[in-house]
Design an enzyme around this catalytic site. Structure first.
Site, short mmCIF file in Angstrom:
data_model
loop_
_atom_site.label_atom_id
_atom_site.label_comp_id
_atom_site.label_asym_id
_atom_site.label_seq_id
_atom_site.Cartn_x
_atom_site.Cartn_y
_atom_site.Cartn_z
N ASN A 181 -32.86 72.10 70.19
CA ASN A 181 -33.61 72.67 69.07
C ASN A 181 -32.94 72.17 67.78
OD1 ASN A 181 -34.84 74.27 67.17
ND2 ASN A 181 -33.96 76.21 67.90
N LYS A 199 -33.90 72.51 64.81
CA LYS A 199 -34.12 73.43 63.68
C LYS A 199 -34.56 72.63 62.46
CE LYS A 199 -31.01 76.59 65.93
NZ LYS A 199 -30.04 77.67 65.88
N HIS A 213 -37.93 82.56 68.80
CA HIS A 213 -36.52 82.30 68.52
C HIS A 213 -35.95 83.38 67.61
CE1 HIS A 213 -32.92 80.38 66.97
NE2 HIS A 213 -32.92 79.67 68.08
N GLU A 243 -34.11 83.27 65.10
CA GLU A 243 -34.22 82.98 63.65
C GLU A 243 -35.64 83.27 63.14
OE1 GLU A 243 -32.66 79.01 63.85
OE2 GLU A 243 -30.68 79.84 64.32
N GLU A 302 -31.01 84.22 75.08
CA GLU A 302 -30.15 83.86 73.94
C GLU A 302 -29.62 85.13 73.28
OE1 GLU A 302 -30.85 79.71 72.37
OE2 GLU A 302 -32.18 80.99 71.21
N GLY A 357 -25.38 80.33 67.07
CA GLY A 357 -24.79 79.81 65.83
C GLY A 357 -23.44 80.39 65.46
N SER A 373 -24.59 78.82 71.26
CA SER A 373 -23.28 78.16 71.17
C SER A 373 -22.88 77.38 72.43
CB SER A 373 -22.18 79.17 70.82
OG SER A 373 -22.42 79.72 69.54
P1 PGA Z 1 -26.63 77.10 68.73
O1 PGA Z 1 -28.16 77.50 68.61
O2 PGA Z 1 -26.50 76.26 69.97
O3 PGA Z 1 -26.32 76.35 67.48
O4 PGA Z 1 -25.86 78.38 68.84
C1 PGA Z 1 -28.86 77.88 69.76
C2 PGA Z 1 -30.28 78.21 69.40
O5 PGA Z 1 -30.55 78.56 68.26
O6 PGA Z 1 -31.17 78.10 70.26
#
Ligand code: PGA
Length: 255
Positions: free
Chosen positions: A9, A11, A97, A99, A169, A175, A215
């Site tokens: 992803n 982003k 997601h 976010e 997740e 993140g 992460s």
């Molecule tokens: P990250 O993000 O690997 O940077 O923690 C995972 C995600 O947002 O799916």
């Protein structure tokens, strides 16, 4: 058995077509000579880069969207429908997601509409669910996952279930560089399977993949993906560097 699934992803990255071109160069280079027998690899860039991705004609990397709008067509300024994503080369779409939930106020009702639009368009869905740190501390993980799954999947019949992948997740791990233990991931996977079995059937759930996300790095992919026998990973930051992304994919593919 279904294949595992590794999803990058990206982003809101990278900043320019030139940088994205370099990213694709890196991906081609790092994929060269590697065979992924048991794993599908999907990259989800911003939709403005779809054409550039498609023009590379990469055999072993599929295209995914990060989000869609649920309406089919019309006066919805700024939005992109699932059908448009598909017509422009996507085979997958992420939905729900954390976010999107946090910054864009998406709730389960919205996610349900988007999920239905994704499936109707013929895309495969990657539905993100997960508890917050507070919810985990107060032992709310199971009820939170149950509510998210039941509401997001409402009205979606068993016939569509094989086109849905669940990405577990935990919000506190996205993140942050914090990661759950193998047992915590396994426990969440068992909870998710149980809820899905109640909604669909044991047989249907065998065809559904459950990924881990939050992460994921090469040094911890064993702990969060391989040991709890996850069906793959949803990767944010580490997918921005093709070398690291493919390294994780290889670790998961070889197990
Ligand atoms: P990250 O993000 O690997 O940077 O923690 C995972 C995600 O947002 O799916």
């Amino acid at each position: 058995m279904h294949k595992k699934l590794i999803v990058g992803n990206l982003k809101m990255n990278p900043l320019t077509p030139t940088e994205f071109g370099r990213y694709l160069d890196g991906l081609e280079k790092d994929m060269k000579g590697k065979r992924f027998e048991k794993t599908e690899i999907v990259v989800c860039p911003p939709a403005v880069y779809f054409r550039q991705f498609v023009e590379r004609k990469m055999k072993d990397v599929k295209l995914g969207a990060q989000d869609v709008y649920w309406e089919y067509q019309g006066a919805f300024t700024g939005e992109i429908s699932a059908g448009m994503m598909k017509a422009n080369g996507a085979q997958y779409s992420i939905v729900g997601h954390s976010e999107r939930r946090k910054y864009f106020g998406e709730n389960e009702e919205i996610i349900n509409l988007k999920l239905k639009a994704i499936l109707k368009s013929g895309l495969n869905a990657i539905l993100c669910i997960g508890e917050s740190g507070e919810e985990r501390k107060s032992n709310q993980t199971a009820p939170v996952l149950k509510k998210q799954l039941e509401k997001s999947l409402a009205g979606i019949g068993v016939g569509k279930s094989e086109y849905i992948t669940i990405a577990y997740e935990p919000i506190w791990a996205v993140g942050t560089d914090k990661i759950p233990s193998s047992d915590e991931v396994l426990e969440a996977k068992i909870i998710i399977k149980k809820i899905l079995t109640e909604l669909y059937s044991r047989k249907a759930v065998e065809k559904m993949r459950i990924l881990y996300g939050g992460s994921v790095k090469s040094h911890c992919a064993g702990q969060v993906c391989v040991d709890p026998a996850m069906d793959g990973a949803l990767i944010g930051r580490e997918s921005l560097t093709p070398y690291d992304f493919i390294k994780i994919a290889k670790i998961i593919d070889e197990k």
